[in-house]
Enzyme design. Sequence first.
Site, mmCIF file in Angstrom:
data_model
loop_
_atom_site.group_PDB
_atom_site.id
_atom_site.type_symbol
_atom_site.label_atom_id
_atom_site.label_comp_id
_atom_site.label_asym_id
_atom_site.label_seq_id
_atom_site.Cartn_x
_atom_site.Cartn_y
_atom_site.Cartn_z
ATOM 1 N N LYS A 252 9.133 48.888 -67.981
ATOM 2 C CA LYS A 252 9.476 48.237 -69.252
ATOM 3 C C LYS A 252 10.937 47.779 -69.222
ATOM 4 O O LYS A 252 11.743 48.327 -68.471
ATOM 5 C CB LYS A 252 9.313 49.234 -70.409
ATOM 6 C CG LYS A 252 7.875 49.533 -70.785
ATOM 7 C CD LYS A 252 7.819 50.435 -72.013
ATOM 8 C CE LYS A 252 6.396 50.841 -72.360
ATOM 9 N NZ LYS A 252 5.542 49.707 -72.777
ATOM 10 N N ARG A 326 -4.799 53.879 -71.751
ATOM 11 C CA ARG A 326 -6.260 53.751 -71.607
ATOM 12 C C ARG A 326 -6.760 54.514 -70.386
ATOM 13 O O ARG A 326 -7.912 54.941 -70.341
ATOM 14 C CB ARG A 326 -6.643 52.263 -71.553
ATOM 15 C CG ARG A 326 -6.065 51.498 -70.394
ATOM 16 C CD ARG A 326 -6.083 50.001 -70.607
ATOM 17 N NE ARG A 326 -5.038 49.554 -71.536
ATOM 18 C CZ ARG A 326 -4.855 48.300 -71.943
ATOM 19 N NH1 ARG A 326 -5.653 47.341 -71.515
ATOM 20 N NH2 ARG A 326 -3.894 47.997 -72.780
HETATM 21 N N1 BES Z 1 2.783 52.700 -75.173
HETATM 22 C C1 BES Z 1 2.570 51.319 -74.992
HETATM 23 C C2 BES Z 1 2.169 50.587 -76.266
HETATM 24 C C3 BES Z 1 3.239 50.523 -77.337
HETATM 25 C C4 BES Z 1 4.076 49.444 -77.377
HETATM 26 C C5 BES Z 1 3.345 51.506 -78.289
HETATM 27 C C6 BES Z 1 5.043 49.369 -78.337
HETATM 28 C C7 BES Z 1 4.316 51.435 -79.268
HETATM 29 C C8 BES Z 1 5.168 50.369 -79.278
HETATM 30 C C9 BES Z 1 1.476 51.062 -73.962
HETATM 31 O O1 BES Z 1 1.363 52.015 -72.969
HETATM 32 C C10 BES Z 1 1.775 49.768 -73.301
HETATM 33 O O2 BES Z 1 2.775 49.708 -72.633
HETATM 34 N N2 BES Z 1 0.933 48.771 -73.507
HETATM 35 C C11 BES Z 1 1.131 47.487 -72.947
HETATM 36 C C12 BES Z 1 -0.194 47.029 -72.409
HETATM 37 C C13 BES Z 1 -0.099 45.790 -71.570
HETATM 38 C C14 BES Z 1 0.606 46.091 -70.270
HETATM 39 C C15 BES Z 1 -1.492 45.276 -71.318
HETATM 40 C C16 BES Z 1 1.631 46.570 -74.058
HETATM 41 O O3 BES Z 1 1.169 46.689 -75.187
HETATM 42 O O4 BES Z 1 2.519 45.766 -73.780
HETATM 43 MN MN MN Z 2 2.623 51.648 -71.329
#
Ligand code: BES
Ligand code: MN
Length: 477
Positions: A252, A326
């Site tokens: 990230k 997931r």
């Molecule tokens: N934990 C995150 C989702 C999230 C994002 C929660 C912002 C709270 C605030 C999750 O693991 C994630 O990173 N999801 C990605 C999925 C993508 C790579 C398909 C996302 O939402 O960007």
């Molecule tokens: Mn994630």
Amino acid sequence: MEMKVVEHDVVPGGSTVIAGVLSELNPLPGSETVLDSVDEALLKASGFEGKPGQVLTLPRGDGIAVLVGIGDEASFESLRTAAGNAIRAVKTPGAICLLAQAPVDGATRAVAEGLGLGAYQYRNYKTKSDDELTVEVVEIPGGSGEELERALAGIDATNLARDLTNTPAADTAPSEVAAVLERAAADLPVEVEVWNEARIRKESLGALLGVAAGSDRPPVLVVMSYQPESSHKHLGLVGKGITFDSGGLSLKTASLMEEMKDDMTGAAVVGAATIGIARLGLPVRVTTVIPLTDNAVGGNAMRPGDVLRPVAGPTIEVLNTDAEGRLILADGLGVVRRYEPDMIVDVATLTGASKVALGEKIAAVFGSTSNVASLVLEAASRAGEFFWELPLFRHYRTNLDSNIADIKNITGGRYGGAIAAALFLSEYAGEGDWAHLDIAGPARWRETAGEQVKGGSGVGVRTLIELAATLGDRAPK
Ligand code: BES
Ligand code: MN
Ligand code: ZN
């Protein structure tokens, strides 16, 4: 927080104002109503009209009166909000706050929730106490004991989940989250089993192990069981327990990573809800499965392109290591299904896309059928939490087809990410009743208002307790 019910007159014309009295010297004004004793001239001069959100503190005898507007219509929501605003207006240490309530059936619960949730503070890392709220006893005038019990179970469970979310990731390793849940369950009829890494390996939870491979802190999987003597329904809960989400090798950016200690909120919510359900002795069996791990970037971390084998269901090509929730939920769902619950609910801070769709105050609910989604929506509405249904739109399923495995963990497209994640989970949830709660938005409140306190929200706890109560009511006697 400790609360108790006392008999007290309702405020005259009390449908528009909640009035509270605070006095160390004269904590219980007997049958004298609050508004009677407030200086009318002062009240007029203040411009206080009882509008929603208005708070006024006035001198009253030896103490102060806290007046909180709730507008023209007393609803559970307005009462909850007003009570939350009122309690934070009370600043005297060790004080007793007395709130006379508007005459609405069920008001005790809403008022108590506002007080107990609104007074929440997370101070474990503060060294100064200058802005600390120290309300010790709260009396709910003329309230009902049963409603209060129900409120308190929801408040304490929500605040437990808030604590877990608010704790820095450094102090919530997977094993530490498990220990907190064990401690919370100690005096309750809840059995807590903690699977260590060796057990997880023995059980072949390959997706959880894949995510955990990048971290030096070993994963754990917690199984909580509450089995009351009489229960006809069996609720299975699964919570996403990513103790810190760096994104893994699909790292990230700094600003997106800032709040990723929150990523175990689903775990905290299902764990705390289980505690609340057991405390109330609801006649529903509950089995709660909580996979916990960091998503980190160690030398052994899973790589984009790797294929994982969860305990049951499709093999997974991992194309983005940041879609890790997931993955661990696939194993969590696989484990909970072994216990053969009548209904499964998973809770997860799963997708940024759900925030794009619904904003930061509304959680998404997906149901295997519209009946299941409605059950959750109705429970949420009674609990005073905000959920909205999104569709499990089957035509998008082929976007998850993988070249080399059974399924891939991202679509590669830009749109409909919350739905894609839900469709992914549906592959592991089985054929029965299942709901998926994506709480990525409201896992954290951005501002303090009413019962909402800036920081970890515990959203979902009260909805799950309410859902369990509904299932209990519906069970044949
Ligand atoms: N934990 C995150 C989702 C999230 C994002 C929660 C912002 C709270 C605030 C999750 O693991 C994630 O990173 N999801 C990605 C999925 C993508 C790579 C398909 C996302 O939402 O960007
Ligand atoms: Mn994630
Ligand atoms: Zn995550």
